[in-house]
Design an enzyme around this catalytic site. Structure first.
Site, PDB file in Angstrom:
ATOM      1  CB  SER A  49     -46.792 -52.709   0.831  1.00 22.87           C
ATOM      2  OG  SER A  49     -47.543 -51.996   1.736  1.00 22.87           O
ATOM      3  CG  ASP A  98     -44.241 -34.161   5.740  1.00 18.74           C
ATOM      4  OD1 ASP A  98     -44.571 -33.253   6.610  1.00 18.74           O
ATOM      5  OD2 ASP A  98     -45.040 -34.522   4.898  1.00 18.74           O
ATOM      6  CG  ASP A 132     -42.604 -27.694   4.424  1.00 19.17           C
ATOM      7  OD1 ASP A 132     -43.275 -27.080   3.682  1.00 19.17           O
ATOM      8  OD2 ASP A 132     -42.413 -28.971   4.520  1.00 19.17           O
ATOM      9  CE1 TYR A 182     -47.353 -29.536  -0.149  1.00 19.01           C
ATOM     10  CE2 TYR A 182     -45.707 -29.478  -1.959  1.00 19.01           C
ATOM     11  CZ  TYR A 182     -45.894 -29.487  -0.598  1.00 19.01           C
ATOM     12  OH  TYR A 182     -44.986 -29.241   0.273  1.00 19.01           O
ATOM     13  CD  GLU A 196     -50.035 -27.960   7.829  1.00 19.28           C
ATOM     14  OE1 GLU A 196     -48.963 -28.827   7.307  1.00 19.28           O
ATOM     15  OE2 GLU A 196     -50.625 -27.956   8.909  1.00 19.28           O
ATOM     16  CG  LEU A 226     -52.412 -38.278   9.887  1.00 18.89           C
ATOM     17  CD1 LEU A 226     -52.803 -39.272  10.643  1.00 18.89           C
ATOM     18  CD2 LEU A 226     -52.213 -36.844  10.690  1.00 18.89           C
ATOM     19  CD  GLU A 234     -42.877 -37.375  -0.669  1.00 20.55           C
ATOM     20  OE1 GLU A 234     -43.954 -37.127  -1.009  1.00 20.55           O
ATOM     21  OE2 GLU A 234     -42.402 -37.945   0.262  1.00 20.55           O
ATOM     22  CB  SER A 245     -48.374 -42.690   4.851  1.00 18.31           C
ATOM     23  OG  SER A 245     -49.232 -42.095   3.644  1.00 18.31           O
ATOM     24  CB  SER A 246     -45.349 -40.431   1.172  1.00 19.42           C
ATOM     25  OG  SER A 246     -45.398 -39.101   1.634  1.00 19.42           O
TER      26      SER A 246
END
Length: 376
Positions: A58, A162, A27, A211, A24, A115, A150, A117-118
């Protein structure tokens, strides 16, 4: 939706979310990660249009979004549509001309659960827009483009993990990715083990600043290490001994952030060896060390995640547990013996609900395949 603007056949592209077994915040420090794609995904249904507009809807949101692909200065709006729109913007910035499209997004990846999603939205969108515009991109190029979307459009300074696993996932396998070279190896999920994901139901919003602040702390550590005479481009290049020698040149908070990343890189590589050897005891121990480091040094856990890990490790059949993803909520990943999965779910759900008043969502998954067109 303006059906008069549609042309051609409807096509559907599917991209999975991911869970990270270990590794974690390594990256974006050009280190190592060990993720697997999961059996929850985003589906992007696309049809082409006669005009130069991108119309997006969506199932998860009531509103729709409509954009001019010829807009000379596209700007993010802090809206859910920034993720698919950012992909379109980056494709065109890369020199590709897109056809107008109607894009419909459906997701079974829970939002805000850590998880990815983006990333799944980005990868499914990129595959769909490339297909109807007759653009050919390999999986590596697709992942890098989605990461840029992103980073540059949404404003989340994520690493490559991701998007990469959403593109390169393989059924039955986790991958160890070198985030500098983008070389990777496949590691089979140990036989008799299920991936069980426990959602704390605490939502996180990483673009809000925590983040990015962690990333800035890591970059400050790299600068301090470089000034101390150690030639480092990223924390991947430093050892714990290097860090200790430079400790007096950086704030204590920055030191702890760097200690987590450097030690986590070592844990990932040891975890890969343990998976190859079928050594679940060592793998579980490394996962425990990772969670402790994320809690104490990187400070991205929360009481609910710590509770879930504590409940898991006291439950029969558990072989490894830790928080996964960006933290501040979201999920834990648990390696559970197949025959113990049902009892594990019952025990953890009951105890977590009793202690928090919240019923967790628990997902059992195998390692899944990466992005593909759904031809059914």
């Amino acid at each position: 939706m303006n059906t008069a603007s549609e042309q051609g056949a409807q096509r559907v592209f599917e991209a999975p979310g991911r869970v990270n077994l270990i590794g974690e915040f390594t990256d974006f420090n050009e280190g190592f990660v060990l993720p697997a794609a999961i059996e929850r995904s985003v589906q992007a249904t696309v049809t082409s249009r006669h005009d130069r507009r991108l119309h997006i809807r969506s199932e998860g949101f009531e509103d729709t979004a409509d954009f001019d692909l010829d807009d000379p200065e596209p700007q993010a709006a802090g809206h859910w549509s920034d993720y698919p729109r950012g992909v379109a913007v980056e494709l065109q910035r890369a020199g590709y001309r897109l056809n107008g499209a109607n894009l419909s997004i459906r997701s079974t990846v829970p939002i805000g659960a850590g998880l990815s999603s983006s990333a799944a939205v980005e990868v499914a969108t990129a595959a769909a827009l490339c297909a109807i515009s007759e653009i050919s991109l390999g999986h590596r190029e697709l992942a890098l483009l989605c990461q840029r979307a992103e980073n540059n459009f949404v404003g989340m300074r994520c690493g490559i993990m991701d998007q990469f696993i959403s593109c390169h996932g393989e059924a039955g396998y986790a991958i160890m990715l070198d985030c500098r070279s983008l070389e990777y190896r496949q590691f089979p999920v140990p036989p008799g083990i299920q991936l069980v994901i426990c959602n704390s139901m605490v939502r996180h919003a990483l673009a809000g600043g925590e983040y990015n602040q962690r990333r800035e702390d890591c970059e400050a550590g790299v600068r301090a290490l470089a000034l101390s005479g150690r030639p480092v481009r990223a924390l991947r290049d430093a050892t714990l001994a290097d860090l200790d020698r430079a400790a007096s040149t950086m704030p204590e908070r920055v030191y702890r952030r760097c200690r987590h990343v450097i030690a986590e890189n070592l844990r990932v590589q040891r975890a890969g060896e343990a998976m190859l050897d079928g050594d679940l005891e060592t793998l579980g121990g490394l996962m425990a060390e990772s969670h402790q480091s994320l809690r104490d040094d990187f400070e991205v856990s929360c009481p609910e995640l710590d509770l879930l890990v504590g409940l898991a490790v006291s439950t029969p059949g558990i072989r490894g547990a830790r928080m996964t993803g960006g933290g501040f909520g979201g999920c834990t990943i648990n390696l559970v013996e197949e025959e113990a999965v049902a009892s594990f779910i019952c025990a953890v759900s009951a105890k977590y609900s009793k202690d928090t008043g919240v019923v967790p969502e628990i997902y059992v998954t195998g390692a899944a395949a990466g992005v593909h067109e759904d031809l059914q």
